[in-house]
Design a protein around this motif. Sequence first.
Motif, short mmCIF file in Angstrom:
data_model
loop_
_atom_site.label_atom_id
_atom_site.label_comp_id
_atom_site.label_asym_id
_atom_site.label_seq_id
_atom_site.Cartn_x
_atom_site.Cartn_y
_atom_site.Cartn_z
N ASP A 167 -5.91 6.39 -0.69
CA ASP A 167 -6.17 7.45 0.08
C ASP A 167 -6.55 6.95 1.59
O ASP A 167 -6.46 7.97 2.44
CB ASP A 167 -7.32 8.36 -0.67
CG ASP A 167 -7.10 9.13 -1.97
OD1 ASP A 167 -6.49 9.92 -1.81
OD2 ASP A 167 -7.56 8.23 -2.91
N MET A 210 0.71 -1.20 0.16
CA MET A 210 -0.05 0.08 -0.14
C MET A 210 0.74 1.35 0.08
O MET A 210 0.35 2.29 -0.53
CB MET A 210 -0.89 -0.08 1.27
CG MET A 210 -2.08 -1.17 1.16
SD MET A 210 -2.91 -1.34 -0.34
CE MET A 210 -2.06 -3.15 -0.58
N ALA A 211 1.87 1.04 0.61
CA ALA A 211 3.01 2.22 0.39
C ALA A 211 3.41 2.74 -0.90
O ALA A 211 3.72 3.80 -1.31
CB ALA A 211 4.07 1.94 1.23
N THR A 212 3.41 1.73 -1.76
CA THR A 212 3.54 1.88 -3.09
C THR A 212 2.31 2.18 -4.21
O THR A 212 2.39 3.34 -4.98
CB THR A 212 4.16 0.79 -3.77
OG1 THR A 212 5.46 0.22 -2.99
CG2 THR A 212 4.63 0.75 -5.36
N HIS A 261 -0.44 3.87 -2.95
CA HIS A 261 -0.73 4.97 -2.33
C HIS A 261 -2.24 5.16 -2.44
O HIS A 261 -2.80 6.25 -2.95
CB HIS A 261 -0.15 6.09 -2.96
CG HIS A 261 1.43 6.42 -2.73
ND1 HIS A 261 1.73 6.68 -1.57
CD2 HIS A 261 2.49 6.23 -3.58
CE1 HIS A 261 3.08 6.56 -1.62
NE2 HIS A 261 3.62 6.17 -2.82
#
Length: 204
Positions: free
Chosen positions: A193, A187-189, A191
């Motif tokens: 909301d 999820m850090a990649t 992104h």
Amino acid sequence: PAGSLDAIRAASGVQGAFIDRETHVSDVAGVDAEGGFQATRLADQNPDNLSAQVIMHADQVSQRGQGKVVAIIDTGVDMTHPAFAGTLSGTPALSADKVAALTPQLGGGKDGVYVNEKFPFAYDYADGDNDASPAGAHGTHVAGITAANGDQIMGIAPDAQIIVAKVARSRGGGIPDSALLAALDDMATLHPDAVNMSLGRTAG
């Protein structure tokens, strides 16, 4: 073996090591010996309480999730459910091309797939494949509350896209810690909301 954990942690090149626990989440609430949680039968509920639109007056607000992405880290989602059959308003944040560009940068979910405009990314982190169909109803329920856009079922952000990060095994429904961590890393990649992880562990 688990008894070698300290030695593994001390090995050259190892940043961290942990015992991979596996949680089981039930779709059915019950009553424990102390009189804890109790589920109400659907037939006993006031029909007005069955719609997020009615409860939250979400049909009266202008913000409907246009251009937003919500990741549902859960038991998987039935992406063919009629609750998700509507069309999106506005320009989706994650197009097929954007997902294709991001996918090679992912860790555990590098084999994830673009399903459609509503579900731009789906992957099963527990079983290590791109079949994120549900291993229990909880994930579909959460996705519906969040962003259903069907004729009769409407979530609070019907125009939002949904990333499906399945973290429950298809057989047995267990949720390994490693699957949760791999999903969060990706999820850090990607992104999104918002990331929803409404999973609990009894007694911590």
